[in-house]
Design an enzyme around this catalytic site. Structure first.
Site, PDB file in Angstrom:
ATOM      1  N   ASP A 200     106.608  58.393   5.199  1.00 58.26           N
ATOM      2  CA  ASP A 200     106.220  57.773   4.154  1.00 58.26           C
ATOM      3  C   ASP A 200     104.905  57.651   4.153  1.00 58.26           C
ATOM      4  O   ASP A 200     103.998  58.137   4.700  1.00 58.26           O
ATOM      5  CB  ASP A 200     106.932  55.968   4.393  1.00 58.26           C
ATOM      6  CG  ASP A 200     107.342  55.526   3.015  1.00 58.26           C
ATOM      7  OD1 ASP A 200     106.306  55.327   2.318  1.00 58.26           O
ATOM      8  OD2 ASP A 200     108.424  54.901   2.931  1.00 58.26           O
ATOM      9  N   HIS A 270     105.898  57.721  -2.179  1.00 61.14           N
ATOM     10  CA  HIS A 270     105.727  57.528  -0.871  1.00 61.14           C
ATOM     11  C   HIS A 270     105.254  58.793  -0.040  1.00 61.14           C
ATOM     12  O   HIS A 270     106.081  59.003   1.061  1.00 61.14           O
ATOM     13  CB  HIS A 270     107.099  57.168  -0.319  1.00 61.14           C
ATOM     14  CG  HIS A 270     107.329  55.594  -0.876  1.00 61.14           C
ATOM     15  ND1 HIS A 270     106.710  54.492  -0.203  1.00 61.14           N
ATOM     16  CD2 HIS A 270     108.403  55.235  -1.719  1.00 61.14           C
ATOM     17  CE1 HIS A 270     107.212  53.260  -0.855  1.00 61.14           C
ATOM     18  NE2 HIS A 270     108.139  53.825  -1.602  1.00 61.14           N
ATOM     19  N   ASP A 333     112.520  57.045  -4.801  1.00 63.60           N
ATOM     20  CA  ASP A 333     112.310  55.556  -5.148  1.00 63.60           C
ATOM     21  C   ASP A 333     110.855  55.361  -5.362  1.00 63.60           C
ATOM     22  O   ASP A 333     110.018  56.156  -5.101  1.00 63.60           O
ATOM     23  CB  ASP A 333     112.844  54.706  -4.072  1.00 63.60           C
ATOM     24  CG  ASP A 333     112.069  54.877  -2.627  1.00 63.60           C
ATOM     25  OD1 ASP A 333     111.746  56.217  -2.481  1.00 63.60           O
ATOM     26  OD2 ASP A 333     111.685  53.830  -2.021  1.00 63.60           O
ATOM     27  N   GLU A 334     110.487  54.261  -6.074  1.00 66.68           N
ATOM     28  CA  GLU A 334     109.278  53.847  -6.235  1.00 66.68           C
ATOM     29  C   GLU A 334     108.099  54.864  -6.467  1.00 66.68           C
ATOM     30  O   GLU A 334     107.277  55.044  -5.516  1.00 66.68           O
ATOM     31  CB  GLU A 334     108.882  52.759  -5.023  1.00 66.68           C
ATOM     32  CG  GLU A 334     109.852  51.959  -4.980  1.00 66.68           C
ATOM     33  CD  GLU A 334     109.797  50.897  -3.716  1.00 66.68           C
ATOM     34  OE1 GLU A 334     109.832  49.486  -3.663  1.00 66.68           O
ATOM     35  OE2 GLU A 334     109.338  51.526  -2.549  1.00 66.68           O
ATOM     36  N   TYR A 431     119.449  44.051   2.906  1.00 67.81           N
ATOM     37  CA  TYR A 431     118.353  44.492   3.582  1.00 67.81           C
ATOM     38  C   TYR A 431     118.100  43.510   4.912  1.00 67.81           C
ATOM     39  O   TYR A 431     117.897  42.470   4.662  1.00 67.81           O
ATOM     40  CB  TYR A 431     117.203  44.286   2.403  1.00 67.81           C
ATOM     41  CG  TYR A 431     116.847  45.621   1.715  1.00 67.81           C
ATOM     42  CD1 TYR A 431     117.893  46.388   1.335  1.00 67.81           C
ATOM     43  CD2 TYR A 431     115.618  45.832   1.578  1.00 67.81           C
ATOM     44  CE1 TYR A 431     117.634  47.630   0.685  1.00 67.81           C
ATOM     45  CE2 TYR A 431     115.486  47.137   0.935  1.00 67.81           C
ATOM     46  CZ  TYR A 431     116.468  48.012   0.378  1.00 67.81           C
ATOM     47  OH  TYR A 431     116.289  49.154  -0.254  1.00 67.81           O
ATOM     48  N   PHE A 432     118.193  44.163   6.030  1.00 63.68           N
ATOM     49  CA  PHE A 432     117.827  43.334   7.188  1.00 63.68           C
ATOM     50  C   PHE A 432     116.512  43.111   7.416  1.00 63.68           C
ATOM     51  O   PHE A 432     116.129  42.691   8.697  1.00 63.68           O
ATOM     52  CB  PHE A 432     118.935  44.227   8.263  1.00 63.68           C
ATOM     53  CG  PHE A 432     120.257  43.770   8.067  1.00 63.68           C
ATOM     54  CD1 PHE A 432     120.763  43.280   7.056  1.00 63.68           C
ATOM     55  CD2 PHE A 432     121.205  44.721   8.930  1.00 63.68           C
ATOM     56  CE1 PHE A 432     122.319  43.211   6.966  1.00 63.68           C
ATOM     57  CE2 PHE A 432     122.572  44.735   8.958  1.00 63.68           C
ATOM     58  CZ  PHE A 432     123.182  43.872   7.926  1.00 63.68           C
ATOM     59  N   ASP A 433     115.573  43.478   6.788  1.00 66.63           N
ATOM     60  CA  ASP A 433     114.184  43.056   6.937  1.00 66.63           C
ATOM     61  C   ASP A 433     113.874  41.697   6.221  1.00 66.63           C
ATOM     62  O   ASP A 433     112.837  41.168   6.327  1.00 66.63           O
ATOM     63  CB  ASP A 433     113.204  44.030   6.287  1.00 66.63           C
ATOM     64  CG  ASP A 433     113.354  44.612   4.906  1.00 66.63           C
ATOM     65  OD1 ASP A 433     114.491  44.362   4.283  1.00 66.63           O
ATOM     66  OD2 ASP A 433     112.336  45.115   4.488  1.00 66.63           O
ATOM     67  N   TRP A 482     113.785  48.304   6.886  1.00 66.48           N
ATOM     68  CA  TRP A 482     112.421  48.698   6.604  1.00 66.48           C
ATOM     69  C   TRP A 482     111.321  47.954   7.835  1.00 66.48           C
ATOM     70  O   TRP A 482     111.702  47.046   8.327  1.00 66.48           O
ATOM     71  CB  TRP A 482     111.959  48.297   5.449  1.00 66.48           C
ATOM     72  CG  TRP A 482     112.823  49.024   4.375  1.00 66.48           C
ATOM     73  CD1 TRP A 482     113.857  48.370   3.629  1.00 66.48           C
ATOM     74  CD2 TRP A 482     112.956  50.479   4.156  1.00 66.48           C
ATOM     75  NE1 TRP A 482     114.288  49.494   2.727  1.00 66.48           N
ATOM     76  CE2 TRP A 482     113.664  50.500   3.056  1.00 66.48           C
ATOM     77  CE3 TRP A 482     112.167  51.612   4.290  1.00 66.48           C
ATOM     78  CZ2 TRP A 482     114.019  51.836   2.367  1.00 66.48           C
ATOM     79  CZ3 TRP A 482     112.164  52.713   3.646  1.00 66.48           C
ATOM     80  CH2 TRP A 482     113.218  53.051   2.601  1.00 66.48           C
ATOM     81  N   GLU A 484     107.998  47.593   8.076  1.00 63.63           N
ATOM     82  CA  GLU A 484     106.547  47.045   7.897  1.00 63.63           C
ATOM     83  C   GLU A 484     106.071  46.262   8.920  1.00 63.63           C
ATOM     84  O   GLU A 484     105.000  46.084   9.403  1.00 63.63           O
ATOM     85  CB  GLU A 484     106.239  46.616   6.612  1.00 63.63           C
ATOM     86  CG  GLU A 484     106.310  47.631   5.389  1.00 63.63           C
ATOM     87  CD  GLU A 484     107.564  47.841   4.867  1.00 63.63           C
ATOM     88  OE1 GLU A 484     108.507  47.737   5.504  1.00 63.63           O
ATOM     89  OE2 GLU A 484     107.616  48.335   3.439  1.00 63.63           O
TER      90      GLU A 484
HETATM   91  C1  ACM Z   1     113.469  50.975  -1.142  1.00 61.37           C
HETATM   92  O1  ACM Z   1     113.896  49.991  -0.580  1.00 61.37           O
HETATM   93  N1  ACM Z   1     112.127  51.290  -1.638  1.00 61.37           N
HETATM   94  C2  ACM Z   1     114.706  52.058  -1.350  1.00 61.37           C
END
Ligand code: ACM
Ligand code: ZN
Length: 554
Positions: A200, A270, A333-334, A431-433, A482, A484
């Site tokens: 990433d 990314h 993505d993104e 989403y477990f973050d 994720w 971060e």
């Molecule tokens: C993502 O959460 N950017 C796939």
């Protein structure tokens, strides 16, 4: 003197009596994920003790491996050390077979009677889920001399073939030992796919021998922003990567537990870590910096630069060698299009390919689709399939791609309607973050949002709007973590547990069998396994919620 001898004799007697004392525990079949079919039978069940052998029917290395997992689990929970054997002349014991007839290769049966416990898998994987169930039946007490199993007949199978859990090891990375513990956690929850996010903007974490600079440069960031893009930085260099030898070892560790690792190299966005290493691969030529903060960055691979394709192919050649997975994840993505809009090479490519903006897609979205389809052709030519985030639908989906629907369920629905397989991972449920409580006082850092255990539990991945035929394309579901804000593995465990337990029931158990209140009771027992293995888990779900109103008038 006489007194001393008497005291000595009494102590010996006490010790003998104490060491011979029996302590029996009782097995409970109320496990997580809930078993599909269980019927309690007449008669006494089976009593397991240290003399009980584990018998596997064939001299097959994989069954022996599964049998030794079972012996380890029983020892962990009860302290009882059972022996493994493949002798044919034994009547009593725990029998492990691969003789269940089922279309579902992960299905298994368990039968318990006075003489024996028999676990029959439809395959080695089915047998493995049978022993996962058996380990959860056990009481946890290292002083037990026996465990009584009530007589039952069990028939169990998973609802979905794809039961995944993701982990981002780019933003922060954890030791290989921690990754193995994570894999143990997945196995315990009957999860069979580990989606490993390897690259990433904030760090390239996989050794690629053809491009050693990726780890010399791309795996390191100079410092990391404090908190949520506060503008202040910690001044501490951060870096690291996994060698190919480490990865091979982890892939084998997962395979032994019937878990396939799906590697992700995220492209064409990314990619700041790769661009910092090779600035010629970006539209502006850089210079770039491995990202020190979080978010989505405008600098992405230059789709108009022919050099990116042999680079990506070189990377995927080694990824494909390392990971035997049928699926290779190529991200998608993104990916902002601002650089492509201003880049002469990207615009020339758009012209060359005659890509046009229309009502559905912009020319730049179609360019992204070109990149993904070109990579798909390469990966297909190596006998593998691609998975991408739902953005790869924009500009037209690649012919054989599977979609991970994360921005809600629309991507999965569109993909299924177009005849593509999809895996559901919507942010609002999986989403477990995201936080698992609304009361953030003293709570470990999350990205935001609110996804409590109950919400995860109630998620149904199969959209009702799809026809029965289209619904077959929803091959499963997974949750994402994720990293971060997750600096250490203990925090990663806290974010995933016990939500992973709720996820496992979404993935495994048929919806008509599910019941949240019943799940909570089973979960309370299940967390004893978390305690046994010292997994860090959140306990909000067990907090008593009360509400009071003051009757001021009285
Ligand atoms: C993502 O959460 N950017 C796939
Ligand atoms: Zn460009």
């Amino acid at each position: 003197m006489k007194n001393t001898r008497w005291y000595f004799l009494m102590s010996c007697l006490f010790l003998i009596l104490f060491s011979c004392s029996e302590k029996s525990g009782k097995a409970s079949y109320d496990v997580v994920p809930k078993i599909q079919n269980i019927s309690y039978n007449e008669g006494v069940g089976f009593e397991l003790n240290s003399k009980t052998p584990i018998i596997f029917s064939k001299k097959n290395d994989n069954i022996q491996q599964v049998a030794s997992f079972l012996a380890d689990y029983i020892a962990d929970c009860t302290g009882l050390n059972l022996t493994l054997t493949y002798s044919e002349n034994i009547q009593n014991g725990v029998f492990l077979n691969i003789d269940k007839q089922s279309d579902n290769f992960e299905a298994y049966d368990i039968a318990v009677d006075k003489e024996k416990i028999t676990i029959s898998g439809a395959s080695e994987a089915g047998l493995f889920y049978g022993i996962q169930a058996l380990r959860k039946f056990l009481p946890i007490d290292s002083k037990l001399t026996s465990v009584k199993f009530p007589a039952v007949t069990i028939s169990d199978f998973p609802r979905f073939p794809y039961r995944g859990m993701h982990l981002d090891l780019s933003r922060h990375m954890f030791s290989t030992d921690s990754i193995k513990i994570y894999i143990d956690m997945l196995a315990m929850h009957n999860i069979n796919r580990f989606h490993w996010h390897l690259t990433d903007d904030q760090g390239w974490r996989v050794e690629i021998k053809k491009y050693p600079e990726l780890i010399e440069i791309g795996s390191k960031r100079e410092q990391t922003v404090i908190g949520k893009n506060s503008g202040e930085y910690d001044g501490q260099p951060y870096g690291g990567y996994y060698t190919q030898e480490e990865i091979k070892d982890i892939v084998q560790y997962a395979q032994d537990r019937f878990i396939t690792i799906i590697p992700e190299v995220d492209l064409p966005g990314h990619m700041l870590a790769a661009l910092t290493t090779y600035p010629n691969l970006g539209c502006t030529g850089g210079p770039y910096k491995v990202a020190q903060s979080w978010g989505v960055f405008d600098d992405v691979l230059c789709a108009g630069n022919e050099e990116i394709y042999p680079f990506l192919e070189g990377v995927f050649d080694e990824i494909i060698e390392l990971f035997p997975s049928e699926y290779i994840h190529i991200g998608g993505d993104e990916c902002p299009k601002v650089r492509w809009k201003a880049c002469p090479k990207c615009q020339a490519k758009i012209k060359e390919l005659n890509l046009k903006t229309d009502k559905e897609h912009t020319a730049e979205e179609r360019l992204q689709s070109y990149v993904i389809q070109r990579m798909e052709r390469y990966i297909n030519s190596k006998g593998r399939k691609i998975i991408g985030w739902d953005e790869i639908l924009e500009g037209g989906i690649a012919p054989n791609a599977t979609i991970l629907s994360w921005r809600g369920t629309e991507g999965g629905i569109t993909a299924a309607r177009q005849g593509h397989d999809a895996i559901m991972v919507p942010t609002s449920y999986l989403y477990f973050d995201y936080y698992q409580t609304e009361d953030l006082k003293g709570e470990k850092l999350g990205i935001g949002g609110y996804v409590p255990v109950e919400k995860v539990y109630h998620y149904d991945p199969v959209p009702e709007v799809l026809t029965t035929e289209e619904q077959k394309h929803i091959i499963g579901t997974q949750a994402n973590l994720w990293a971060e804000y997750i600096k250490d593995f203990s925090h990663a465990q806290y974010m995933t547990l016990p939500r992973m337990a709720a996820l496992s029931e979404v993935q495994w158990t048929l919806p008509e069998q599910k019941d949240y209140q019943d799940f909570l009771l089973r979960l309370a027992n299940y967390t004893k396994l978390y305690d046994l293995y010292e997994y860090n888990y959140a306990t909000h779900v067990f907090n008593i919620k009360d509400k009071y109103e003051v009757d001021e008038a009285n």
